[in-house]
Motif scaffolding. Structure first.
Motif, PDB file in Angstrom:
ATOM      1  N   ARG A   1      17.297 -18.315  -4.194  1.00  0.00           N
ATOM      2  CA  ARG A   1      17.700 -18.998  -2.956  1.00  0.00           C
ATOM      3  C   ARG A   1      17.264 -18.184  -1.730  1.00  0.00           C
ATOM      4  NH1 ARG A   1      21.657 -17.715   0.244  1.00  0.00           N
ATOM      5  NH2 ARG A   1      22.759 -16.451  -1.291  1.00  0.00           N
ATOM      6  N   ILE A   2      17.522 -16.880  -1.773  1.00  0.00           N
ATOM      7  CA  ILE A   2      17.171 -16.022  -0.635  1.00  0.00           C
ATOM      8  C   ILE A   2      15.664 -16.044  -0.404  1.00  0.00           C
ATOM      9  CG2 ILE A   2      17.061 -13.616   0.140  1.00  0.00           C
ATOM     10  CD1 ILE A   2      19.741 -13.248  -1.469  1.00  0.00           C
ATOM     11  N   GLN A   3      14.922 -16.008  -1.507  1.00  0.00           N
ATOM     12  CA  GLN A   3      13.464 -16.013  -1.372  1.00  0.00           C
ATOM     13  C   GLN A   3      12.995 -17.334  -0.756  1.00  0.00           C
ATOM     14  OE1 GLN A   3      10.702 -17.626  -3.032  1.00  0.00           O
ATOM     15  NE2 GLN A   3       9.282 -16.343  -1.871  1.00  0.00           N
ATOM     16  N   ARG A   4      13.617 -18.433  -1.184  1.00  0.00           N
ATOM     17  CA  ARG A   4      13.245 -19.738  -0.616  1.00  0.00           C
ATOM     18  C   ARG A   4      13.575 -19.793   0.861  1.00  0.00           C
ATOM     19  NH1 ARG A   4      13.940 -23.235  -5.461  1.00  0.00           N
ATOM     20  NH2 ARG A   4      11.820 -23.203  -6.273  1.00  0.00           N
ATOM     21  N   GLU A   5      14.752 -19.248   1.221  1.00  0.00           N
ATOM     22  CA  GLU A   5      15.191 -19.291   2.622  1.00  0.00           C
ATOM     23  C   GLU A   5      14.310 -18.424   3.517  1.00  0.00           C
ATOM     24  OE1 GLU A   5      19.900 -19.848   1.728  1.00  0.00           O
ATOM     25  OE2 GLU A   5      19.363 -18.404   3.292  1.00  0.00           O
ATOM     26  N   THR A   6      13.989 -17.217   3.025  1.00  0.00           N
ATOM     27  CA  THR A   6      13.270 -16.271   3.889  1.00  0.00           C
ATOM     28  C   THR A   6      11.762 -16.446   3.789  1.00  0.00           C
ATOM     29  OG1 THR A   6      13.255 -14.627   2.132  1.00  0.00           O
ATOM     30  CG2 THR A   6      15.080 -14.521   3.693  1.00  0.00           C
ATOM     31  N   ARG A   7      11.303 -17.031   2.673  1.00  0.00           N
ATOM     32  CA  ARG A   7       9.870 -17.231   2.445  1.00  0.00           C
ATOM     33  C   ARG A   7       9.086 -15.918   2.409  1.00  0.00           C
ATOM     34  NH1 ARG A   7       8.062 -20.375   0.001  1.00  0.00           N
ATOM     35  NH2 ARG A   7       9.426 -22.084  -0.383  1.00  0.00           N
ATOM     36  N   ILE A   8       9.776 -14.846   2.050  1.00  0.00           N
ATOM     37  CA  ILE A   8       9.082 -13.565   1.933  1.00  0.00           C
ATOM     38  C   ILE A   8       8.319 -13.550   0.604  1.00  0.00           C
ATOM     39  CG2 ILE A   8       9.366 -11.060   1.696  1.00  0.00           C
ATOM     40  CD1 ILE A   8      11.954 -11.315   3.317  1.00  0.00           C
ATOM     41  N   THR A   9       7.052 -13.209   0.673  1.00  0.00           N
ATOM     42  CA  THR A   9       6.247 -13.062  -0.541  1.00  0.00           C
ATOM     43  C   THR A   9       6.915 -12.013  -1.428  1.00  0.00           C
ATOM     44  OG1 THR A   9       4.306 -13.522   0.786  1.00  0.00           O
ATOM     45  CG2 THR A   9       3.918 -12.569  -1.403  1.00  0.00           C
ATOM     46  N   THR A  10       7.193 -12.385  -2.678  1.00  0.00           N
ATOM     47  CA  THR A  10       8.023 -11.536  -3.520  1.00  0.00           C
ATOM     48  C   THR A  10       7.371 -11.308  -4.880  1.00  0.00           C
ATOM     49  OG1 THR A  10      10.014 -12.387  -2.449  1.00  0.00           O
ATOM     50  CG2 THR A  10      10.319 -11.362  -4.610  1.00  0.00           C
TER      51      THR A  10
ATOM     52  N   MET B   1       3.039 -13.496   3.724  1.00  0.00           N
ATOM     53  CA  MET B   1       1.905 -12.569   3.681  1.00  0.00           C
ATOM     54  C   MET B   1       1.259 -12.614   2.295  1.00  0.00           C
ATOM     55  SD  MET B   1       0.185 -10.033   5.182  1.00  0.00           S
ATOM     56  CE  MET B   1       1.213  -9.980   6.640  1.00  0.00           C
ATOM     57  N   LYS B   2      -0.005 -12.966   2.283  1.00  0.00           N
ATOM     58  CA  LYS B   2      -0.721 -12.983   1.005  1.00  0.00           C
ATOM     59  C   LYS B   2      -1.049 -11.550   0.583  1.00  0.00           C
ATOM     60  CE  LYS B   2      -5.379 -13.600   1.563  1.00  0.00           C
ATOM     61  NZ  LYS B   2      -6.646 -14.321   1.745  1.00  0.00           N
ATOM     62  N   VAL B   3      -1.014 -11.284  -0.702  1.00  0.00           N
ATOM     63  CA  VAL B   3      -1.340  -9.944  -1.215  1.00  0.00           C
ATOM     64  C   VAL B   3      -2.507 -10.084  -2.184  1.00  0.00           C
ATOM     65  CG1 VAL B   3      -0.504  -7.958  -2.531  1.00  0.00           C
ATOM     66  CG2 VAL B   3       1.067  -9.203  -1.032  1.00  0.00           C
ATOM     67  N   VAL B   4      -3.530  -9.270  -1.971  1.00  0.00           N
ATOM     68  CA  VAL B   4      -4.686  -9.340  -2.866  1.00  0.00           C
ATOM     69  C   VAL B   4      -4.839  -8.006  -3.601  1.00  0.00           C
ATOM     70  CG1 VAL B   4      -7.175  -9.713  -3.033  1.00  0.00           C
ATOM     71  CG2 VAL B   4      -5.840 -10.975  -1.332  1.00  0.00           C
ATOM     72  N   LEU B   5      -4.866  -8.086  -4.902  1.00  0.00           N
ATOM     73  CA  LEU B   5      -5.174  -6.913  -5.723  1.00  0.00           C
ATOM     74  C   LEU B   5      -6.612  -7.089  -6.196  1.00  0.00           C
ATOM     75  CD1 LEU B   5      -1.936  -6.877  -7.941  1.00  0.00           C
ATOM     76  CD2 LEU B   5      -2.257  -6.017  -5.616  1.00  0.00           C
ATOM     77  N   GLN B   6      -7.456  -6.114  -5.869  1.00  0.00           N
ATOM     78  CA  GLN B   6      -8.881  -6.253  -6.160  1.00  0.00           C
ATOM     79  C   GLN B   6      -9.313  -5.152  -7.119  1.00  0.00           C
ATOM     80  OE1 GLN B   6     -12.066  -5.603  -3.065  1.00  0.00           O
ATOM     81  NE2 GLN B   6     -11.618  -7.757  -2.712  1.00  0.00           N
ATOM     82  N   ASN B   7      -9.597  -5.521  -8.347  1.00  0.00           N
ATOM     83  CA  ASN B   7     -10.052  -4.566  -9.376  1.00  0.00           C
ATOM     84  C   ASN B   7      -9.175  -3.319  -9.417  1.00  0.00           C
ATOM     85  OD1 ASN B   7     -12.907  -5.726  -8.005  1.00  0.00           O
ATOM     86  ND2 ASN B   7     -12.648  -5.964 -10.210  1.00  0.00           N
ATOM     87  N   LEU B   8      -7.885  -3.548  -9.369  1.00  0.00           N
ATOM     88  CA  LEU B   8      -6.937  -2.439  -9.263  1.00  0.00           C
ATOM     89  C   LEU B   8      -6.800  -1.714 -10.598  1.00  0.00           C
ATOM     90  CD1 LEU B   8      -5.191  -1.475  -6.902  1.00  0.00           C
ATOM     91  CD2 LEU B   8      -3.303  -2.782  -7.902  1.00  0.00           C
ATOM     92  N   SER B   9      -6.913  -0.382 -10.552  1.00  0.00           N
ATOM     93  CA  SER B   9      -6.730   0.412 -11.773  1.00  0.00           C
ATOM     94  C   SER B   9      -5.887   1.632 -11.475  1.00  0.00           C
ATOM     95  CB  SER B   9      -8.076   0.891 -12.322  1.00  0.00           C
ATOM     96  OG  SER B   9      -8.835  -0.196 -12.792  1.00  0.00           O
ATOM     97  N   LYS B  10      -5.131   2.047 -12.477  1.00  0.00           N
ATOM     98  CA  LYS B  10      -4.400   3.303 -12.367  1.00  0.00           C
ATOM     99  C   LYS B  10      -4.456   4.009 -13.712  1.00  0.00           C
ATOM    100  CE  LYS B  10      -1.686   6.448 -10.599  1.00  0.00           C
ATOM    101  NZ  LYS B  10      -2.142   7.305  -9.498  1.00  0.00           N
ATOM    102  N   VAL B  11      -5.058   5.174 -13.702  1.00  0.00           N
ATOM    103  CA  VAL B  11      -5.168   5.973 -14.919  1.00  0.00           C
ATOM    104  C   VAL B  11      -4.313   7.219 -14.738  1.00  0.00           C
ATOM    105  CG1 VAL B  11      -6.745   7.245 -16.432  1.00  0.00           C
ATOM    106  CG2 VAL B  11      -7.520   5.156 -15.295  1.00  0.00           C
ATOM    107  N   PHE B  12      -3.439   7.490 -15.702  1.00  0.00           N
ATOM    108  CA  PHE B  12      -2.685   8.737 -15.696  1.00  0.00           C
ATOM    109  C   PHE B  12      -3.401   9.698 -16.637  1.00  0.00           C
ATOM    110  CE2 PHE B  12       0.681   5.619 -14.665  1.00  0.00           C
ATOM    111  CZ  PHE B  12       1.084   6.145 -13.447  1.00  0.00           C
ATOM    112  N   PRO B  13      -3.952  10.794 -16.087  1.00  0.00           N
ATOM    113  CA  PRO B  13      -4.697  11.693 -16.960  1.00  0.00           C
ATOM    114  C   PRO B  13      -3.769  12.341 -17.979  1.00  0.00           C
ATOM    115  CG  PRO B  13      -4.541  12.583 -14.723  1.00  0.00           C
ATOM    116  CD  PRO B  13      -3.866  11.253 -14.704  1.00  0.00           C
ATOM    117  N   ASN B  14      -4.320  12.553 -19.148  1.00  0.00           N
ATOM    118  CA  ASN B  14      -3.552  13.216 -20.193  1.00  0.00           C
ATOM    119  C   ASN B  14      -3.484  14.703 -19.870  1.00  0.00           C
ATOM    120  OD1 ASN B  14      -2.565  14.189 -22.661  1.00  0.00           O
ATOM    121  ND2 ASN B  14      -4.676  14.507 -23.322  1.00  0.00           N
ATOM    122  N   ARG B  15      -2.264  15.210 -19.727  1.00  0.00           N
ATOM    123  CA  ARG B  15      -2.123  16.615 -19.338  1.00  0.00           C
ATOM    124  C   ARG B  15      -1.883  17.519 -20.532  1.00  0.00           C
ATOM    125  NH1 ARG B  15       1.621  14.924 -15.892  1.00  0.00           N
ATOM    126  NH2 ARG B  15       0.912  14.103 -13.918  1.00  0.00           N
ATOM    127  N   SER B  16      -1.510  16.955 -21.672  1.00  0.00           N
ATOM    128  CA  SER B  16      -1.240  17.813 -22.823  1.00  0.00           C
ATOM    129  C   SER B  16      -2.557  18.258 -23.440  1.00  0.00           C
ATOM    130  CB  SER B  16      -0.409  17.070 -23.857  1.00  0.00           C
ATOM    131  OG  SER B  16      -1.243  16.238 -24.623  1.00  0.00           O
TER     132      SER B  16
END
Ligand code: ADP
Ligand code: MG
Length: 367
Positions: free
Chosen positions: A189-198, A1-16
């Motif tokens: 090895r497990i990743q190669r065997e299962t071919r799970i996107t990791t 399964m291909k995974v696409v991150l598109q202009n991904l942002s995460k801002v944690f607001p300053n609470r103090s």
């Protein structure tokens, strides 16, 4: 399964109330993780690796941008519907459940068409346990296992539903050095065997380099460079990436480009072309030095460390940014050092030049 991150942002607001700025943990990150590959997210502590992983699995919601699994937009899908397997640094097993019950756990909540019979569940649990080689430990409790075994159980639990994507956040950091090596080979090895996107998160460059198909070097929420490990090592785009990859680390010197010569301090180490005169940082990989009695780079010898196949020559140089210069020389070409001075020539392919202000790579040709 291909995974696409598109202009991904995460801002944690300053609470103090101190007026500190918000934390931009992930900053406009765009990246396509190819199907079936193992991607290593690499960078110093606090650069946004875990946040990126948490966004992919849905434990956190992005401030901006989108996430696709294949063609499906999963940005607003809850984590349990994303089909991801998760493994963390602290194994997070249920202490009162046996190994088998821990591995079975994710299967017991399946509903509707996905619901499995008891024997189907057991077969899947055994298969997952087999992959990480803990078949013999199924009746034990987590407290009766070593750290390495506990982490295997956690990996089996993440694999049992055959996730579309496997996400690992510093999974080896709690293991001792030997187990870390062994477990990382097994993960590979497990990743190669299962071919799970990791996606594999680590701050350890050697770990990332050794098992990843692709590495992403992150700094302050931004991907500085993405590529195959060797490619990034051989062709860093800036000083940060050059310094982050490689063990022992790259040697960094102050220098300049002047009229077709590359200088380290006062020593003209290479004749080059295609670069304007400027102040630079010069990075030389430890394996980029050649012992040469008439060599242009004059260092002051500190000591010699023999390590079997290789010899490390520790020296100092007035223009070195670090306290020591470490060069690694094949033991056969090493000699008895009687003088206080040791002179080197440099291998052009192992020398990287960076603009002193921007620290971006400056490409040159050798004359
Ligand atoms: P890494 O996994 O690379 O060490 P993280 O993704 O955990 O980094 O954190 C990235 C930045 O975001 C850090 O500056 C961290 O302090 C901040 N951060 C992470 N989680 C939170 C949160 N829940 N609230 C506020 N700030 C956070
Ligand atoms: Mg983290």
């Amino acid at each position: 399964m291909k995974v696409v991150l598109q202009n991904l942002s995460k801002v944690f607001p300053n609470r103090s109330k101190k007026g500190l700025a918000d934390v931009i943990a992930v900053n406009d990150f765009t990246f396509e993780i190819p199907d079936g590959k193992l991607v290593g997210l690499l960078g110093p502590s606090g650069c946004g690796k875990s946040t990126t992983l948490n966004l992919i699995c849905g434990l956190q919601t992005p401030t901006g941008g989108k996430i696709f699994f294949g063609d499906d937009d999963v940005t607003n899908l809850p984590p349990e519907n994303r089909g991801v397997g998760l493994v963390f640094q602290n194994y997070a097993l249920y202490p009162h459940l046996s190994v088998q019950q821990n591995i079975l756990f994710p299967l017991q909540n399946l509903k509707g068409a996905d619901k499995l019979s008891k024997s189907e569940m057991l077969a899947k649990a055994r298969e997952a346990a087999g992959l990480v080689q803990i078949d013999e430990l199924m009746s034990r409790k987590p407290s009766e296992l070593s750290g390495g075994q506990q982490q295997r159980v956690a990996i089996a639990r993440a694999l049992v539903k055959m996730p579309r994507i496997l996400l690992l956040d510093e999974p080896l950091s709690n293991l001792d050095a030997r187990l870390r090596l062994q477990t990382r080979e097994e993960l590979r090895r497990i990743q190669r065997e299962t071919r799970i996107t990791t996606v594999f998160v680590t701050h350890d460059q050697e770990e990332a380099m050794s098992i990843s198909d692709i590495i992403v070097v992150m700094r302050s929420g931004v991907a500085e460079q993405i590529g195959e490990p060797q490619e990034v090592y051989d062709n860093p785009v800036n000083l940060f990436v050059a310094k982050f990859l490689g063990s022992p680390p790259i040697n960094v010197f102050s220098g300049k480009v002047a009229d077709g010569s590359l200088f380290i301090g006062e020593d003209a180490v290479l004749n080059i072309s295609g670069v304007q005169n400027q102040e630079v940082f010069v990075g030389v990989r430890p394996e980029g030095f050649v012992l040469d009695k008439a060599g242009p780079l004059r260092c002051k010898l500190s000591r010699v460390e023999v390590m079997g196949r290789d010899v490390s020559i520790i020296s100092t140089h007035g223009a070195s940014v670090n306290p020591i210069v470490r060069s690694i020389i094949n033991a056969e070409s090493a000699e008895n050092f009687s003088t206080a001075e040791v002179r080197f020539a440099v291998k052009p392919a192992k020398v990287f030049v960076f603009n002193k202000e921007t620290e971006e790579r400056v490409f040159f040709e050798v004359r």
